[in-house]
Design an enzyme around this catalytic site. Structure first.
Site, PDB file in Angstrom:
ATOM      1  N   TYR A  66       0.770  -1.247  -0.080  1.00 57.81           N
ATOM      2  CA  TYR A  66      -0.083   0.014  -0.062  1.00 57.81           C
ATOM      3  C   TYR A  66       0.698   1.189   0.100  1.00 57.81           C
ATOM      4  O   TYR A  66       0.748   2.345  -0.676  1.00 57.81           O
ATOM      5  CB  TYR A  66      -1.023  -0.191   1.242  1.00 57.81           C
ATOM      6  N   GLU A  78       3.942   2.836  15.328  1.00 56.52           N
ATOM      7  CA  GLU A  78       4.893   2.587  13.993  1.00 56.52           C
ATOM      8  C   GLU A  78       4.117   2.274  12.821  1.00 56.52           C
ATOM      9  O   GLU A  78       4.262   2.996  11.951  1.00 56.52           O
ATOM     10  CB  GLU A  78       5.711   1.594  14.279  1.00 56.52           C
ATOM     11  N   GLY A 132     -13.387   1.970   5.747  1.00 59.44           N
ATOM     12  CA  GLY A 132     -14.423   2.718   5.546  1.00 59.44           C
ATOM     13  C   GLY A 132     -15.673   2.292   6.554  1.00 59.44           C
ATOM     14  O   GLY A 132     -16.825   2.672   6.627  1.00 59.44           O
ATOM     15  N   GLY A 165     -14.748   2.004   9.802  1.00 55.08           N
ATOM     16  CA  GLY A 165     -14.436   2.538  11.333  1.00 55.08           C
ATOM     17  C   GLY A 165     -13.258   1.574  11.939  1.00 55.08           C
ATOM     18  O   GLY A 165     -13.114   1.918  13.105  1.00 55.08           O
ATOM     19  N   GLY A 175     -10.031   1.330  11.567  1.00 54.67           N
ATOM     20  CA  GLY A 175      -8.961   1.940  11.861  1.00 54.67           C
ATOM     21  C   GLY A 175      -9.044   3.022  12.865  1.00 54.67           C
ATOM     22  O   GLY A 175      -8.332   3.236  13.902  1.00 54.67           O
ATOM     23  N   ASN A 187      -0.021  10.635   1.655  1.00 53.95           N
ATOM     24  CA  ASN A 187      -0.998   9.766   2.119  1.00 53.95           C
ATOM     25  C   ASN A 187      -2.153  10.863   2.600  1.00 53.95           C
ATOM     26  O   ASN A 187      -2.583  10.706   3.814  1.00 53.95           O
ATOM     27  CB  ASN A 187      -0.705   8.727   2.875  1.00 53.95           C
ATOM     28  N   TYR A 230      -6.756  11.278  10.404  1.00 57.41           N
ATOM     29  CA  TYR A 230      -6.120  11.818  11.487  1.00 57.41           C
ATOM     30  C   TYR A 230      -6.573  13.125  12.225  1.00 57.41           C
ATOM     31  O   TYR A 230      -6.864  13.458  13.121  1.00 57.41           O
ATOM     32  CB  TYR A 230      -4.480  11.619  11.454  1.00 57.41           C
TER      33      TYR A 230
END
Length: 157
Positions: free
Chosen positions: A25, A82, A92, A94, A96, A123, A130
């Site tokens: 990714y 890290e 999508g 939730g 993360g 990114n 964030y």
């Protein structure tokens, strides 16, 4: 159903697989030089890092690898994230956010003064994600790094 749990040694193949997917990714496949044996030694035997596994219906779909640092100014430990990764086809939902919330809970329980991480400049989706959680970029700081060769050269001075 999504569940977060602490990784165990039995999760090493899963963690290694997710690390390789993260590298793809981030377009950094050539940077992955670790192995399952190295992860066992440094994460589980030596305890240099900890891993949370995110599971959907019992299947691993993401992970968060973190370790503790220390702030001399705050006088407290902090958590440094890290890597955070969720499988692209599971994004999508939730997951993360749930992994970050779990880390924030750990940081709060352990009286950490900070919870920090880095993100690649390109990114944009992650940067916006964030920021939506209240995280602030540390634009006035520049990350420096010595790789294995740089460490060896500096150590010889």
């Amino acid at each position: 159903m999504f569940k977060i749990r602490k990784a165990t040694e039995q999760d090493i193949p899963t963690i290694f697989d997710l690390i390789k997917k993260l590298a793809v990714y981030e377009k950094l496949e050539n940077e992955v030089v670790t192995s399952e044996e190295e992860l066992k030694k440094n994460v589980f035997d030596n305890g240099f890092a900890k891993v949370l596994i995110g599971e959907e219906d019992g299947n691993p779909v993401g992970f968060a690898l973190y370790f503790y640092n220390f702030s001399t100014f705050v006088g407290k430990p902090g958590i440094y994230l890290e890597d955070l990764f969720v499988e692209p086809d599971r994004r999508g939902k939730g997951y993360g956010k749930k992994l970050l919330i779990e880390l924030a809970k750990i940081a709060e329980t352990e009286n950490c003064g900070r919870f920090e991480w880095s993100v690649l400049d390109w990114n944009t989706p992650s940067i916006e994600f964030y920021k939506s959680l209240g995280a602030k970029p540390m634009d006035e700081w520049t990350v420096f790094r010595l790789d294995k060769q740089g460490i060896s050269e500096l150590a010889k001075l």
